[in-house]
Design a protein around this motif. Structure first.
Motif, mmCIF file in Angstrom:
data_model
loop_
_atom_site.group_PDB
_atom_site.id
_atom_site.type_symbol
_atom_site.label_atom_id
_atom_site.label_comp_id
_atom_site.label_asym_id
_atom_site.label_seq_id
_atom_site.Cartn_x
_atom_site.Cartn_y
_atom_site.Cartn_z
ATOM 1 N N GLN A 135 -0.141 2.165 6.664
ATOM 2 C CA GLN A 135 0.773 1.301 5.905
ATOM 3 C C GLN A 135 0.030 0.130 5.274
ATOM 4 O OE1 GLN A 135 3.875 0.238 8.660
ATOM 5 N NE2 GLN A 135 4.748 2.298 8.675
ATOM 6 N N ALA A 136 -0.839 -0.528 6.052
ATOM 7 C CA ALA A 136 -1.586 -1.674 5.535
ATOM 8 C C ALA A 136 -2.535 -1.254 4.413
ATOM 9 C CB ALA A 136 -2.344 -2.364 6.668
ATOM 10 N N LEU A 137 -3.193 -0.103 4.577
ATOM 11 C CA LEU A 137 -4.091 0.375 3.522
ATOM 12 C C LEU A 137 -3.326 0.709 2.255
ATOM 13 C CD1 LEU A 137 -6.636 2.630 5.451
ATOM 14 C CD2 LEU A 137 -7.051 0.383 4.397
ATOM 15 N N GLY A 138 -2.128 1.272 2.394
ATOM 16 C CA GLY A 138 -1.304 1.556 1.219
ATOM 17 C C GLY A 138 -0.967 0.288 0.460
ATOM 18 N N ARG A 139 -0.607 -0.767 1.198
ATOM 19 C CA ARG A 139 -0.309 -2.050 0.546
ATOM 20 C C ARG A 139 -1.555 -2.627 -0.115
ATOM 21 N NH1 ARG A 139 2.164 -2.928 5.570
ATOM 22 N NH2 ARG A 139 0.524 -4.448 6.080
ATOM 23 N N ALA A 140 -2.690 -2.546 0.579
ATOM 24 C CA ALA A 140 -3.939 -3.081 0.024
ATOM 25 C C ALA A 140 -4.339 -2.324 -1.244
ATOM 26 C CB ALA A 140 -5.055 -3.010 1.068
#
Length: 75
Positions: free
Chosen positions: A46-51
């Motif tokens: 999830q965090a990588l998708g946002r980044a």
């Protein structure tokens, strides 16, 4: 329009947008790393998708700034 002015319609200037999204990308990348350290693979994804979304916005805003100064053609 000067480089420090807000565009018509109240939109954020491309340089400011790129800068703010860089901060968001950094925070999300740190979040991904912290999730990785704690073993939360879903949190990492999830965090990588946002980044990644922030990085795309940074690149688009940098291109828009280049268009504004005449170094690139509008797509």
């Amino acid at each position: 329009m000067g480089l420090d002015e807000v565009e018509e319609g109240g939109e954020t200037s491309p340089g400011r947008m790129a800068s703010s999204m860089a901060v968001v990308a950094a925070a999300d990348t740190l979040d991904a790393d912290l999730n990785f350290q704690s073993g939360d693979i879903d949190g990492v994804r999830q965090a990588l998708g946002r980044a990644e979304a922030s990085v795309i916005e940074i690149q688009q805003s940098m291109h828009d700034l280049r268009v504004a100064i005449g170094d690139a053609q509008e797509e």
